[in-house]
Structures are given as structure tokens and as C-alpha cells.
Write a protein that holds these residues in place. Structure first.
Motif, PDB file in Angstrom:
ATOM      1  N   LEU A  12       7.217 -26.305   0.287  1.00  0.00           N
ATOM      2  CA  LEU A  12       5.869 -26.405  -0.267  1.00  0.00           C
ATOM      3  C   LEU A  12       5.880 -27.003  -1.666  1.00  0.00           C
ATOM      4  O   LEU A  12       4.950 -27.728  -2.050  1.00  0.00           O
ATOM      5  N   LEU A  13       6.920 -26.699  -2.441  1.00  0.00           N
ATOM      6  CA  LEU A  13       7.043 -27.300  -3.765  1.00  0.00           C
ATOM      7  C   LEU A  13       7.172 -28.821  -3.657  1.00  0.00           C
ATOM      8  O   LEU A  13       6.568 -29.567  -4.444  1.00  0.00           O
ATOM      9  N   ILE A  16       3.739 -30.327  -2.877  1.00  0.00           N
ATOM     10  CA  ILE A  16       2.864 -30.411  -4.054  1.00  0.00           C
ATOM     11  C   ILE A  16       3.252 -31.606  -4.929  1.00  0.00           C
ATOM     12  O   ILE A  16       2.392 -32.368  -5.399  1.00  0.00           O
ATOM     13  N   ALA A  19       2.223 -34.821  -3.212  1.00  0.00           N
ATOM     14  CA  ALA A  19       0.767 -35.025  -3.271  1.00  0.00           C
ATOM     15  C   ALA A  19       0.340 -35.564  -4.635  1.00  0.00           C
ATOM     16  O   ALA A  19      -0.533 -36.432  -4.730  1.00  0.00           O
ATOM     17  N   GLY A  20       0.972 -35.054  -5.703  1.00  0.00           N
ATOM     18  CA  GLY A  20       0.654 -35.566  -7.038  1.00  0.00           C
ATOM     19  C   GLY A  20       1.022 -37.028  -7.189  1.00  0.00           C
ATOM     20  O   GLY A  20       0.247 -37.826  -7.738  1.00  0.00           O
ATOM     21  N   GLN A  59       1.543 -38.765   3.697  1.00  0.00           N
ATOM     22  CA  GLN A  59       0.806 -37.667   3.076  1.00  0.00           C
ATOM     23  C   GLN A  59       0.016 -36.874   4.118  1.00  0.00           C
ATOM     24  O   GLN A  59      -0.085 -35.644   4.032  1.00  0.00           O
ATOM     25  N   SER A  63       0.519 -32.896   4.831  1.00  0.00           N
ATOM     26  CA  SER A  63      -0.671 -32.061   4.643  1.00  0.00           C
ATOM     27  C   SER A  63      -0.993 -31.279   5.911  1.00  0.00           C
ATOM     28  O   SER A  63      -1.368 -30.093   5.857  1.00  0.00           O
TER      29      SER A  63
END
Length: 315
Positions: A12-13, A16, A19-20, A59, A63
Motif C-alpha cells: 500500500l505504501l 500511495i 499515485a503521487g 494506475q 487502484s
């Protein structure tokens, strides 16, 4: 259960972080088409469009994975051991890297004055990296749990090693030929220094990320810490090439004529061949035309006056 939670936390890290970086690539893509959409050649625009499509699919896949684990199967910890379509992202990560590395290989081809052996070695590394990514994707689609994924540890390490070597090799080749293209003039050398900086950032960032993923596999092979780095690898490829293309106007500010700088680097390859001529030569030309003609006129006048004098004497 604690091990599974730590493993998914690492994944999950990485999601994130990816996604950034995807948000940054979206902004850079918009800036590119806004600034160069009407001036660049079609294949450069196709390259950026293709990279953005692959980036968006990548992505969407990660997601969907997060939504499936966190929302759809909330409070069902037994589901965490199962694999979903997340491993397809390896294919699209490989596609992004393949497209960008092919573009950089074309730079090597042009800047090295079409050096076939050097370009062939670079292209072989790029193809090998993409082939390993495809092989990993095909084999991973046959798996159903995260534990089974450890069986592909060797192939995963191979993908990271070849990718890091290819990126580092391309960066060093570009730096070598760009340094040889220095002319000794401040403006052109400043422009070349900027191009060297972009080349180094393009290759070293992706190489460092691939090496970090490799080290994570070696040191923490029972976790998904390496996923946090591998998810970001495709984003670094796309953002690096976008940054180099979007920075061309800033680089062109250092030359008198903006049309002298093309991103194909053809002008730099020509400048490299003429790099031995660093100082303009000064030639002195002595024009004696006026003196010769003056002497000729004087001689003709003397002959004329002498002839007239002879005629007078005859008379």
C-alpha cells in the motif's frame, strides 16, 4: 496474520507513492501538449501519448487492487493471501520502460553518429529487460497466492538487474558523447551541461530505484517491500522523459538561435566532429589591386605622352 499485514502495508505504501508520481506525470503531460503539441513531430507526440496511456492503465490496475482489498473485502483477512490482477502492472511497467528506453536508444544512435555496435548493445539490453518483464507477467498469472510469488524471485531479480544496467549504460553513453561535443564557447557548453544533467537524471534515478527493489528482494524476500519501489519505477521513466522534453525551451534560452537546438541531438553530433576547431582563425589579406592598376595607369599615361612627343618631333 501480522506478517500478512506488514506485507500488505508495504504494498500500500508503494501504491500511495505511485499515485503521487502519477499526478506529477499528468501535469507534465498537460504541460507538454500545451507547449509543444503544435510544434513537435508526430512520433514524439505519439511517444508521450503512449506513455501516458500505459501509465494510466498501470494506475488503474493498482487502484483496483487497493479497492478490492480495502473496500470490497473489508474485514475479510483471509482474502489478503489471494492474488488479483495487480501483477499485470509488471507488464505495463515494462511497456513504459521499453518505450522510454527505445527513445533513449535512438538518442544514442544519433549522438554517436550512427555507431552500430554501440547501439546494438544498448538495444539488446532494452529488449532483454522487456522480455524478462513479459516472462514474469506470463508466469505470475498462473499463481493464486502471494506465497507462490516467491518462486519467481530469481526472475524478479533479473528484471531489476538488467533494467538498472540498461539505464546506467544509456546515461553514461549520452554523457560521454555530450562531453565530446563541447565547443569551448560559454553558451553552447552551458546548453550541453543542461543536456548532460537531464541524461544523468533520466538514467540514474531509474537505476537507483531498480537497485533499491533488488536490495529489498535480497534482504526482505518474504515481504512486498520491493513492490514499493517497483511500482514507482514506471512513473520515474515517464516523468524523466517528460521533464527532459518540457525543459527544451529553458535550454534553448542559452543559444542565440532557438532553431539551432533540436532534441534529436543531430546538431550536437555534427558539432562533435568539428570539436577540434575551437578557436576561429584570423587571416590577413593584402589587396594590391589598386597599386597594380595605379602603376598600369601611370605606365599607359607615360606611353601616351611619349608617343605624342615623338609625333610632334616627326612633324
Amino acid at each position: 496474520m501480522a506478517t500478512i499485514d506488514n506485507t500488505m502495508g508495504s504494498a500500500l505504501l508503494g501504491v500511495i507513492g505511485a499515485a503521487g508520481l502519477y499526478g506529477v506525470s499528468c501535469v507534465q503531460t498537460w504541460c507538454y501538449f500545451n507547449r509543444y503539441g503544435s510544434t513537435d513531430v508526430w512520433y514524439i507526440k505519439a511517444l508521450i501519448g503512449l506513455v501516458f496511456v500505459f501509465d494510466s492503465i498501470h494506475q488503474a490496475l493498482i487502484s483496483h487492487t487497493v479497492y478490492w482489498y480495502v473496500i470490497t473485502n473489508y474485514n475479510h483477512p483471509e482474502v489478503l493471501v489471494n492474488l488479483v490482477c495487480i501483477l499485470l502492472e509488471v507488464l505495463f511497467n515494462g511497456l513504459i520502460g521499453f518505450v522510454v528506453q527505445c527513445f533513449l536508444t535512438m538518442r544514442v544512435w544519433r549522438l554517436s553518429s550512427k555507431n552500430i555496435p554501440l547501439t546494438a548493445v544498448t538495444a539488446s539490453l532494452v529488449l532483454a529487460n522487456f522480455g524478462c518483464s513479459v516472462a514474469f507477467t506470463i508466469q505470475s498469472l498462473q499463481l493464486s497466492t502471494w506465497d507462490e510469488l516467491h518462486g519467481l524471485k530469481g526472475l524478479s531479480m533479473t528484471v531489476n538487474v538488467i533494467g538498472a544496467v540498461a539505464d546506467f549504460a544509456i546515461a553514461m553513453i549520452l554523457v560521454f558523447y555530450l562531453r565530446r561535443s563541447r565547443t569551448g564557447f560559454k553558451k553552447s557548453d552551458t546548453m550541453i551541461s543542461k543536456l548532460i544533467l537531464f541524461s544523468v537524471s533520466t538514467g540514474l534515478l531509474t537505476s537507483i530505484c531498480a537497485l533499491a527493489s533488488l536490495v529489498s528482494i535480497l534482504c526482505w524476500g518474504n515481504t512486498l517491500i520491493y513492490v514499493a519501489f517497483y511500482f514507482s519505477l514506471g512513473r520515474l521513466y515517464s516523468n524523466s522523459v517528460l521533464a527532459s522534453l518540457n525543459g527544451r525551451k529553458d535550454i534553448r534560452a542559452f543559444v542565440d538561435d532557438p532553431d539551432d537546438l533540436t532534441f534529436s541531438l543531430q546538431t550536437l553530433s555534427k558539432a562533435r566532429n568539428m570539436s577540434s576547431v575551437r578557436r576561429p582563425t584570423i587571416s590577413i589579406k593584402i589587396d594590391t589591386t589598386h597599386e597594380v592598376e595605379a602603376e598600369r595607369d601611370s605606365s599607359e599615361k607615360s606611353c601616351t605622352s611619349k608617343s605624342q612627343e615623338e609625333r610632334r618631333m616627326i612633324r
